[in-house]
Design a protein around this motif. Structure first.
Motif, short mmCIF file in Angstrom:
data_model
loop_
_atom_site.label_atom_id
_atom_site.label_comp_id
_atom_site.label_asym_id
_atom_site.label_seq_id
_atom_site.Cartn_x
_atom_site.Cartn_y
_atom_site.Cartn_z
N GLN A 46 80.27 -8.90 21.72
CA GLN A 46 79.90 -9.71 20.49
C GLN A 46 78.55 -8.87 19.74
O GLN A 46 77.40 -9.42 20.61
CB GLN A 46 79.93 -10.82 20.81
N ASP B 242 77.39 -22.85 30.48
CA ASP B 242 76.27 -23.77 30.53
C ASP B 242 76.65 -25.11 30.58
O ASP B 242 75.72 -25.88 30.73
CB ASP B 242 75.22 -23.37 29.29
N LYS C 197 70.81 -16.21 29.89
CA LYS C 197 70.74 -17.61 30.26
C LYS C 197 71.59 -18.18 31.48
O LYS C 197 71.20 -18.98 32.22
CB LYS C 197 70.83 -18.82 28.89
N PRO D 83 75.63 -12.81 17.41
CA PRO D 83 75.96 -14.20 17.82
C PRO D 83 76.36 -14.89 16.56
O PRO D 83 75.62 -15.84 16.10
CB PRO D 83 74.90 -14.82 18.36
N LEU D 84 77.56 -14.67 15.85
CA LEU D 84 78.31 -15.17 14.69
C LEU D 84 78.87 -16.49 14.96
O LEU D 84 79.45 -17.28 14.23
CB LEU D 84 79.16 -14.30 14.32
N GLY D 85 78.73 -17.16 16.53
CA GLY D 85 79.37 -18.40 16.74
C GLY D 85 80.35 -18.26 17.69
O GLY D 85 80.72 -17.22 18.29
N PRO E 177 82.40 -17.09 26.95
CA PRO E 177 81.51 -16.40 26.15
C PRO E 177 80.13 -16.70 26.52
O PRO E 177 79.67 -17.79 26.54
CB PRO E 177 82.00 -17.34 24.94
N VAL E 178 79.13 -15.41 26.63
CA VAL E 178 78.03 -15.91 27.07
C VAL E 178 77.12 -14.85 26.29
O VAL E 178 76.10 -14.09 26.64
CB VAL E 178 77.71 -15.05 28.66
N ALA E 179 77.36 -14.56 25.04
CA ALA E 179 76.51 -13.76 24.10
C ALA E 179 75.71 -14.77 23.18
O ALA E 179 74.98 -14.10 22.28
CB ALA E 179 77.44 -13.00 23.04
N GLY E 180 75.55 -15.88 23.56
CA GLY E 180 74.63 -16.57 22.55
C GLY E 180 73.14 -16.21 22.69
O GLY E 180 72.65 -15.47 23.79
N MET E 181 72.29 -16.74 22.04
CA MET E 181 70.71 -16.18 22.28
C MET E 181 70.09 -17.19 23.13
O MET E 181 68.93 -16.87 23.64
CB MET E 181 70.00 -16.41 20.96
N GLY E 182 70.69 -18.47 23.48
CA GLY E 182 69.87 -19.31 24.68
C GLY E 182 68.55 -19.68 24.16
O GLY E 182 67.46 -19.54 25.05
N THR E 183 68.34 -19.92 22.96
CA THR E 183 67.09 -20.35 22.21
C THR E 183 66.35 -21.46 22.77
O THR E 183 65.12 -21.46 22.87
CB THR E 183 67.40 -20.64 20.69
N ARG E 184 67.13 -22.33 23.50
CA ARG E 184 66.72 -23.36 24.21
C ARG E 184 65.92 -23.27 25.62
O ARG E 184 65.18 -24.19 26.06
CB ARG E 184 67.81 -24.45 24.21
#
Ligand code: UTP
Length: 293
Positions: A106, A134, A28, A109-111, A11-18
């Protein structure tokens, strides 16, 4: 009887906000540790565990991930013409065999749980691995291979664990251990996402490597949003752990949380130290920038 795990979900659909602004246009997981993107380390770990099919759950940035794992004829021809065999081998090493990669979208990014659910049709009705790229793990044996070995003995679902300081339990999924277990496989009674230190059932945290039974999908589909308003994989696994075989395995290798700049910096230094052609120059540089006591 050894049970192989043929498919892995990444799963690599997160926003990577950090990791903003670096993760704004580049996913990311394509950021490098030395000269290899994070996601390639995860694919190599999965391959070493016998995985044959790689299912990427992507959001923005899907095209660049496809490009990374695809063959680039123009680049290959350019490197061949220059006789740059090392670069040629490095780029060829990233290419996935035709038909061994698959992509699920996805949209939002619902989790993490929702991201895994997006891969349902591509996984089908068999046990499968999940790797969070990550989390960069170096172990001997590599972490997923160890899980596959234990899964071959225990069946059910198996997850990797690491002990974290009590004050940090609120950053992880934390498991509840049911019994001592045998040969490194700890039977789990449950787990909870990001518990307050005072309420954490243990200090053993989920570290981004899982082998799950396909029954997880029905539990995920029935899930309401949990911590952070997201569909949490941990919540669905907690339901499953109450009803089916579920084991945890302590990971004894080195772990870097490359979702944050500090983890990525540490991973880069640690990996560069292992490379003979980089080590001496890096050591001199580190001495130069380290104030003397
Ligand atoms: P993280 O929480 O570490 O990644 O999720 P993130 O959300 O991208 O990072 P921050 O917190 O904003 O900096 C762990 C993994 O799950 C994926 C992420 O891409 C990462 O690989 N994920 C997370 C999804 O694919 N979809 C989601 O909705 C959430």
């Amino acid at each position: 009887m050894a049970i192989s795990v043929r498919k892995a979900v990444l799963p690599v659909a997160g926003m990577g906000t950090r990791f903003l602004p670096a993760s704004k246009a580049v996913p990311k997981v394509l950021l490098p540790v030395v000269d290899k993107p994070l996601i390639q380390y995860a694919v190599e770990e999965a391959r070493a565990a016998g995985v044959e099919e790689f299912i990427f759950v992507t959001g923005r940035g899907e095209a660049t991930i496809r490009d990374h794992f695809g063959h680039d004829e123009a680049l290959a021809a350019y490197l061949a013409a220059r006789g740059d065999n090392a670069a040629l081998a490095a780029t060829a090493g990233a290419v996935l065999a035709p038909g061994s990669d698959a992509f699920a979208r996805q949209e939002e990014p619902l989790g993490l749980g929702h991201a895994v659910l997006c891969a349902r049709d591509l996984v089908g009705d068999e046990p499968f691995a999940v790797l969070l790229p990550d989390e960069l793990l170096f172990g001997d044996p590599p972490c997923l291979a160890e899980l596959v070995g234990i899964h071959g003995r225990t069946g059910g679902s198996v997850v990797a664990l690491a002990e974290v300081p009590q004050r940090e339990t609120g950053r992880y999924g934390i498991v509840q251990v049911a019994a001592e277990g045998e040969d490194g496989a700890l039977p789990l009674a449950g787990m909870v996402e990001k518990p307050d230190p005072a309420r954490a059932p243990s200090r053993l945290a989920l570290i981004g490597r899982y082998i799950l039974q396909p029954g997880i999908f029905a539990r995920l589909a029935a899930q309401t949003p949990g911590a952070g308003g997201e569909i949490q994989l941990t919540d669905a696994m907690a339901v499953m752990a109450r009803e089916e075989q579920f084991h945890g395995v302590r990971f004894n290798g080195r772990r870097f949380d490359c979702g944050s700049p500090m983890g990525a910096i540490q991973a880069t230094i640690a990996c560069a130290m292992e490379r003979p052609e980089l080590r001496q120059e890096l050591l001199s540089f580190l001495r130069e920038v380290t104030p003397s006591p």
